[in-house]
Scaffold this motif. Structure first.
Motif, short mmCIF file in Angstrom:
data_model
loop_
_atom_site.label_atom_id
_atom_site.label_comp_id
_atom_site.label_asym_id
_atom_site.label_seq_id
_atom_site.Cartn_x
_atom_site.Cartn_y
_atom_site.Cartn_z
N VAL A 246 67.40 42.33 89.86
CA VAL A 246 66.32 42.84 89.01
C VAL A 246 66.75 44.19 88.44
O VAL A 246 67.28 45.04 89.17
CB VAL A 246 65.02 42.96 89.84
CG1 VAL A 246 63.90 43.57 89.01
CG2 VAL A 246 64.62 41.58 90.37
N THR A 247 66.52 44.38 87.14
CA THR A 247 67.06 45.58 86.47
C THR A 247 66.06 46.74 86.34
O THR A 247 66.40 47.76 85.76
CB THR A 247 67.53 45.22 85.05
OG1 THR A 247 66.39 44.69 84.35
CG2 THR A 247 68.63 44.19 85.05
N LEU A 248 64.83 46.57 86.83
CA LEU A 248 63.88 47.68 86.69
C LEU A 248 64.47 48.94 87.35
O LEU A 248 65.02 48.84 88.46
CB LEU A 248 62.54 47.35 87.36
CG LEU A 248 61.84 46.06 86.96
CD1 LEU A 248 60.44 46.02 87.55
CD2 LEU A 248 61.78 45.90 85.45
N PRO A 249 64.34 50.10 86.70
CA PRO A 249 64.99 51.31 87.23
C PRO A 249 64.44 51.68 88.62
O PRO A 249 63.23 51.81 88.80
CB PRO A 249 64.64 52.39 86.19
CG PRO A 249 63.52 51.83 85.39
CD PRO A 249 63.63 50.34 85.44
N ASP A 338 57.07 49.78 97.51
CA ASP A 338 55.67 50.14 97.38
C ASP A 338 55.17 49.59 96.04
O ASP A 338 55.76 49.89 94.99
CB ASP A 338 55.60 51.68 97.41
CG ASP A 338 54.22 52.25 97.13
OD1 ASP A 338 53.43 51.59 96.44
OD2 ASP A 338 53.96 53.37 97.58
N PRO A 339 54.12 48.77 96.06
CA PRO A 339 53.69 48.12 94.80
C PRO A 339 53.36 49.12 93.68
O PRO A 339 53.60 48.81 92.51
CB PRO A 339 52.44 47.32 95.20
CG PRO A 339 52.17 47.60 96.62
CD PRO A 339 53.33 48.32 97.21
N GLU A 340 52.84 50.29 94.03
CA GLU A 340 52.52 51.26 92.98
C GLU A 340 53.80 51.82 92.35
O GLU A 340 53.89 52.00 91.13
CB GLU A 340 51.63 52.38 93.55
CG GLU A 340 51.38 53.56 92.61
CD GLU A 340 50.84 53.18 91.22
OE1 GLU A 340 50.20 52.11 91.06
OE2 GLU A 340 51.08 53.96 90.25
N GLU A 341 54.81 52.06 93.16
CA GLU A 341 56.08 52.52 92.60
C GLU A 341 56.70 51.47 91.69
O GLU A 341 57.29 51.78 90.66
CB GLU A 341 57.06 52.86 93.73
CG GLU A 341 56.79 54.21 94.35
CD GLU A 341 57.78 54.55 95.45
OE1 GLU A 341 57.47 55.46 96.21
OE2 GLU A 341 58.84 53.89 95.56
N VAL A 342 56.55 50.23 92.09
CA VAL A 342 57.09 49.14 91.28
C VAL A 342 56.35 49.06 89.93
O VAL A 342 56.95 48.78 88.90
CB VAL A 342 57.03 47.80 92.05
CG1 VAL A 342 57.35 46.63 91.16
CG2 VAL A 342 58.00 47.84 93.23
N MET A 346 58.15 49.22 86.31
CA MET A 346 57.94 48.25 85.23
C MET A 346 57.53 48.99 83.95
O MET A 346 58.01 48.68 82.85
CB MET A 346 56.87 47.24 85.66
CG MET A 346 56.49 46.24 84.60
SD MET A 346 57.88 45.23 84.02
CE MET A 346 57.71 43.80 85.06
N ALA A 347 56.63 49.96 84.10
CA ALA A 347 56.19 50.72 82.92
C ALA A 347 57.37 51.45 82.28
O ALA A 347 57.52 51.46 81.05
CB ALA A 347 55.09 51.71 83.32
N LYS A 348 58.24 52.02 83.11
CA LYS A 348 59.43 52.72 82.58
C LYS A 348 60.34 51.76 81.83
O LYS A 348 60.88 52.09 80.78
CB LYS A 348 60.22 53.34 83.75
CG LYS A 348 59.90 54.79 83.98
CD LYS A 348 60.94 55.41 84.93
CE LYS A 348 60.30 56.56 85.67
NZ LYS A 348 60.75 56.69 87.05
N TYR A 349 60.52 50.60 82.41
CA TYR A 349 61.38 49.59 81.77
C TYR A 349 60.82 49.23 80.39
O TYR A 349 61.54 49.17 79.40
CB TYR A 349 61.47 48.35 82.67
CG TYR A 349 62.19 47.19 82.01
CD1 TYR A 349 63.57 47.05 82.10
CD2 TYR A 349 61.49 46.23 81.27
CE1 TYR A 349 64.24 46.01 81.47
CE2 TYR A 349 62.14 45.18 80.64
CZ TYR A 349 63.52 45.08 80.75
OH TYR A 349 64.17 44.04 80.12
#
Ligand code: BES
Ligand code: MN
Length: 459
Positions: A246-249, A338-342, A346-349
């Motif tokens: 997965v490529t999300l930062p 942590d789901p909130e960090e994820v 996703m928002a950053k991506y």
């Protein structure tokens, strides 16, 4: 075997027909938590449980409201303060039954065929919950329980238990207990009793893209307007690299590595490539390189597209450039993600990669933390003994790819570990058409729970 155990097992055996009828009655209620129109059925299922708990002799039985679907609570505390208190967890909600046309019998008109009962929720988890109720009933009818029982039965598990953490926190005193039993997972095979010591978490999102203010003629505007379906597909395609990562930062920053002992143990589980090829019918498997399939499901995070929508999808053809596109995407998380960090990742991506030709929106659905539970607690050892008595062999220990949010809520707010187990099978068709429960295993599940409560009560 004590006289009571003999009598309780005989009771369970003699009442199999009645237990099955009750299960059929429970499964006929379409308590789909995600469907606003099913609210009356959610309340009907909660009411059904109130009757059931009262029938078991539970006291202080109540329907406790939450901001969405209520919790059903009850207690049987007659064993007294010298005996352990077991919190029995269950969820009475189910997943939607669509696509309906693929069911061989209607999802909420449960039908027995061969050794199976078919119906939405038969396995996940109305049947599983009933194994506990039936065992308690058998013990109550043959001299009483040696443990105290509290019931925590929720109606929001299948939508990620959004209010349960708060509920557990707010009701710490009421729910105080020594251990929790959570029969919401399953076994690796009919002859393989299984205890689950880890669950993945979940971070679920909806991504909406919008381009033009309405659908356009693809000939008049194709070449001038960026198609939101194309943009979304390109973004989704970019969420994995060629190695299946997965490529999300920052996605892997908090992922706890499996140590070599655990990898060796996982390698012994009978869930290799052949197992997954057989269970799924795909021509070839896929996943993150560098890990076995078992490791990928048990101990690595993943990202899945759960649904995609855009443009014209009816029969025939229509030359249209759609105004919008939408995807439902979820990630399975492992400790210590942590789901909130994820969500932020996703928002950053999306911020970094969405072209200026469309607008985007990220909507958050379920978020739940991954868990690992202690395999050495007396409660787990007792379950292992009960299973050995029924199957003649020790259970296998596995980590589950699915999620059950309450396990972490109980660790955090009550300070108790859950014994996570169950009597479902890999081919029960959970969340899919033709969900079923294997009745001989269901009956063995009842026997296991009878023996389990007896072992706990002896201490
Ligand atoms: N019982 C399942 C979890 C499960 C499935 C455990 C298969 C073991 C084997 C549970 O009801 C479930 O489906 N949970 C959801 C939770 C989510 C919405 C937070 C899941 O995993 O998708
Ligand atoms: Mn489920």
């Amino acid at each position: 075997m004590t006289d009571q155990l003999t009598a309780a097992l005989a009771y369970a055996q003699e009442n199999q027909g009645r237990f099955l009828e009750e299960l059929i009655d429970f499964v006929s209620i379409p308590s789909i938590s995600t469907d606003p129109l099913a609210r009356p059925d959610i309340l009907r299922a909660a009411g059904w449980l109130v009757d059931k708990l009262q029938d078991l002799g539970a006291k202080n039985v109540q329907i406790m409201p939450t901001p969405k679907h209520p919790v059903v609570y009850g207690e049987i505390l007659e064993a007294g303060p010298g005996k352990p208190t077991v919190l029995v967890y269950g969820h009475y909600d189910v997943q939607p039954a669509e696509p309906l046309e693929l069911w061989e019998s209607p999802p909420f008109e449960p039908q027995c065929r061969g050794d199976y009962l078919y119906g939405r929720g038969a396995s996940d988890m109305k049947g599983q919950m009933m194994t506990c109720f039936n065992a308690i009933q058998a013990l109550e009818h043959t001299g009483g329980l040696g443990v105290n029982i509290k019931f925590l039965l929720e109606g929001e598990e299948e939508i990620g238990s959004p209010n349960l953490g708060q509920f557990v926190q707010d009701n710490r005193a009421l729910l105080a207990c020594d251990l929790a039993i959570n029969p919401d997972t399953g076994m690796l095979g009919v002859e393989m009793p299984t205890i689950t010591y880890g669950l993945r978490g979940l971070a679920y999102f909806e991504i909406r893209m919008s381009g033009p203010s309405q659908d356009l003629h693809s000939g008049l505007f194709g070449g001038t307007v960026h198609n939101p379906a194309q943009v979304l597909c390109e973004l989704i395609a970019g969420m994995h690299d060629a190695q299946g990562r997965v490529t999300l930062p920052g996605f892997y920053d908090r992922v706890r590595a499996m140590d070599s002992d655990e990898r060796k143990e996982l390698a012994r589980l009978p869930m290799g490539e052949a197992f997954y090829l057989e269970q799924t019918g795909v021509p070839a498997l896929y996943g993150e390189s560098g890990y076995t399939v078992t490791e990928r499901v048990c101990g690595r995070p993943t990202l899945e597209v759960n649904g995609l929508l855009s443009g014209f999808t009816d029969e025939g053809q229509k030359t249209v450039l759609p105004a919008k596109s939408m995807a439902k995407i979820s990630m399975r998380l492992v400790p210590d993600q942590d789901p909130e960090e994820v969500r932020q990742q996703m928002a950053k991506y999306l911020e970094a990669h969405t072209p200026p030709t469309v607008r985007w929106e990220l909507i958050k659905h379920a978020g739940s933390f991954p868990s690992i539970t202690d395999r050495q607690t007396p409660a787990v050892v007792a379950m292992s003994q009960a299973m050995e008595q029924v199957w003649g062999k020790r259970p296998v220990f596995k980590r589950e790819g699915g999620s059950i949010p309450v396990v972490v809520h109980m660790q955090q707010h009550l300070g108790v570990e859950s014994v996570v187990t169950g009597f479902g099978l890999p081919d029960d068709n959970l969340h899919a058409p033709n969900e079923k429960i294997h009745l001989p295993t269901f009956y063995r599940g009842i026997e296991t729970m009878v023996r389990y409560f007896c072992i706990l009560g002896e201490k």
